[in-house]
Scaffold this motif. Structure first.
Motif: not given
Ligand code: HEM
Ligand code: FES
Lengths: 269, 318
Positions: A76-77, A187-193, A154-156, A82-83
């Protein structure tokens, strides 16, 4: 000169063989494994032919370390970074498992290319193995897609912007590129999905497809046999060596030499 | 050594050089998309010629009639009828006319396969739809309040970071370069340039000094929703592959394929609201006098003008 076996030895042998016989009688699995291990391969193959198995080993390492990382990773964003930090810095041996998965990913891809180069340079993609080459190309594509989806997790900053660039590269493909990119980012934007989508692909869909295709790949390798190198003195299409029929599935597995066995049998001239 | 009888010889097709020409043709064609129409035409011609030669080569064996007598199967004469009370009556050898009828076994086979396919389809269709369709819906966002118009001094640039959707938080953060152009025909004019590089989407940076600290303010009860930092750019530069833009967002160097995207805006109650993004082919003039060639918002890297734009005829719905 065969020596008579002691009673104790015979007893131990029977105890070991009983479960194997039990399994063989009900499933034929022992015979199958034996067929796989002791199948004939050309006399003049060597280290280059082990690259496929090396790739398989790398894949299994990825599957195992990945499953363990999934026990601690939170896609999750708000929690992903953190994980990962927690796995790397706080969890016992987390740094090791994460490191194996991260470096192993590169090893897997590199080995795949080496294996492919071996097959190409030996001309092993030719009739009747074209289909296995095609399956190999699919494996290569899926393997690289696996690397792409894993890189975001890793979402860095590096992984986020690399994924933005990667998704947009897909978007520049003619005609359907923009659709592909929008599907990838969910979706139209990069995001949580995007992150949960990449996680599902990376964790479930792609490894499952890889597993299935590797199974097919190996089935064809066993069915068709390994190619002799181009410089082999053996002519193509030669007679196969006689294979002694096995009457007993277990023979040769735990008592090498009794029939077939561990010796590498060459082709009769 | 003669291969022993019954042994298959590899029957690979003979080597052919036509595929090489075919590949060269495709390469020329694709290069033409960048260089111009003449090259495209040459490439298409090469591809067609070599493709034809290749196909003719490969299918040579199929087009000649083989010199073999067709296989025939004799139909056995109908068996003598067996009386119903004798053994074997239920297994009369089928005659040809009976085979042409539609026997029960065939029906069952078809029914099993058909039912299986129908069940598979009923399960797969919604799952596939669920995997694909949500990505093409619900992409609209409300306009975002980025502060009072008076907070944007005239002729000054502000690096303005805001959340497209406050509920989703940081992951929807976007940055725009906002300049208050003053009044145009009695109405306020703003230049609002997106910081997403139109090469492949990296964040472009101002080429010039930016102050260390900006002003932050909350929105809809959530802290730090908007951050404004004053800057004095001589243009914008992208850290990823070196794309460069002037202050209106026109590309001046590097790989970007159009001008930087912009945002619509509106002013309500003395506050500036950032609206929908749109794409820009290029900008003539400056600030309030700028003439903008506007297009629907498309992904970075997608051409909006010139022959290359033909490669993107369809836009995905959002
Ligand atoms: C997940 C990745 C892969 C795994 C686990 C894998 C595994 C293997 C193994 C164990 C073998 C037999 C031993 C050997 O020749 O090394 C083999 C053979 C083969 N592989 Fe792969 N492979 C993979 C990817 C590929 C790729 C990318 C290609 C080519 C595009 C390819 C094409 C072939 C071919 C044509 C053979 C038959 C070679 C022969 O008969 O001599 N494989 N593979
Ligand atoms: S993403 Fe900006 S130059 Fe490539």
């Amino acid at each position: 000169m065969p020596r008579a076996k002691s009673a104790r030895r015979q007893q131990i042998e029977r105890a070991v063989l009983y479960p194997l016989d039990w399994l063989e009688e009900r499933s034929g699995l022992i015979g199958g494994v034996k067929y796989f291990i002791f199948r004939k391969v050309p006399q003049d193959i060597g280290w280059p032919q082990t690259l496929g198995s090396a790739t398989l080993t790398a894949f299994i390492v990825q599957a195992v370390t990945g499953a363990i990382l999934a026990m601690y990773y939170k896609p999750h964003p708000e929690t992903a970074y953190e994980s990962i930090r927690y796995i790397t810095n706080d969890l016992t041996l987390g740094w090791l498992v994460r490191g194996m998965h991260r470096w192993g990913a590169s090893v897997f891809i590199i080995l795949m290319f080496f294996h492919m180069a071996r097959v190409f340079l030996y001309g092993a993609y030719k009739y009747p193995r074209e289909l296995n080459w095609i399956i190999g190309v699919l494996l290569l594509a899926l393997g690289m897609f696996e690397g792409f989806t894993g890189y975001l997790l890793p979402w860095d900053q590096t992984s986020y912007w690399a994924s933005v660039v990667g998704i947009n590269i897909n978007g520049t493909a003619p005609f359907l590129g923009p659709f592909l990119a929008q599907f990838l980012q969910g979706g139209a934007e990069i995001g949580a999905d995007t992150i949960s989508r990449f996680y599902a692909l990376h964790m479930l869909l792609l490894p499952g497809a890889l597993f299935a295709l590797i199974g097919l790949h190996l089935y064809l390798v066993i069915r068709l046999g390994v190619t002799s190198p181009p410089w082999s003195p053996e002519a193509a299409g030669r007679d196969r060596a006689e294979v002694a029929p096995t009457t007993n599935g277990r023979a040769g597995l735990v008592r090498p030499g009794s029939r077939g066995g561990l010796t590498r049998t060459g082709v009769r001239k | 050594m003669e291969p022993p009888a019954g042994q298959h010889r590899p029957h690979a097709p003979p080597p052919s050089l036509w595929p090489v020409g075919f590949a060269v043709g495709i390469a020329v064609l694709l290069t033409g998309v960048i260089l111009g129409w003449v090259v495209v035409a040459i490439g298409a011609l090469l591809t067609a010629i070599f493709g034809f030669l290749w196909v003719r080569d490969v299918t040579g064996g199929l087009r000649t009639v083989p010199d073999v007598e067709p296989e025939r199967r004799e139909v056995a004469p109908p068996a003598a009828p067996i009386r119903a009370d004798e053994g074997g009556a239920g297994m009369v050898a089928s005659s040809e006319s009976e085979i042409e009828r539609f026997p029960r076994s065939k029906f069952l086979e078809g029914a099993t396969l058909g039912l299986g396919a129908a069940i598979g389809g009923v399960v797969t269709a919604p799952v596939l739809g669920f995997a694909v369709l949500p990505a093409f819906r619900g992409g609209e966002h409300e306009e975002v309040d980025v502060g009072a118009v008076d907070d944007f001094p005239e002729k000054e640039w502000m690096i303005t970071t805001f959340r497209l959707d406050p509920d989703l938080g940081d992951v929807t953060a976007r940055t725009a370069y906002v300049r208050n152009n003053g009044m145009l025909d009695g109405r306020p004019s703003f230049t609002i340039v997106s910081n997403r590089c139109v090469h492949l989407g990296c964040p472009v940076q101002p080429n010039g000094p930016a102050e260390d600290k900006g002003t932050q303010f909350d929105n809809k009860g959530r802290p730090n929703q908007v951050i404004r930092v004053p800057t004095k750019p001589a243009g914008f530069g992208c850290p990823c592959h070196g794309g460069q833009y002037d202050t209106e967002g026109n590309p001046t160097a590097g790989p970007p394929v159009r001008a930087l995207d912009r945002f619509e805006f509106s002013i309500r109650g003395g506050r500036l609201f950032i609206g929908k993004p749109y794409s820009v082919g290029g900008v003539r003039g400056e600030a309030a006098d700028a003439v903008i060639r506007r297009y629907d918002h498309v992904l970075p890297g997608v051409h909006v003008e010139g022959p290359s734009a033909l490669m993107y005829p369809l836009e995905p719905p959002r």
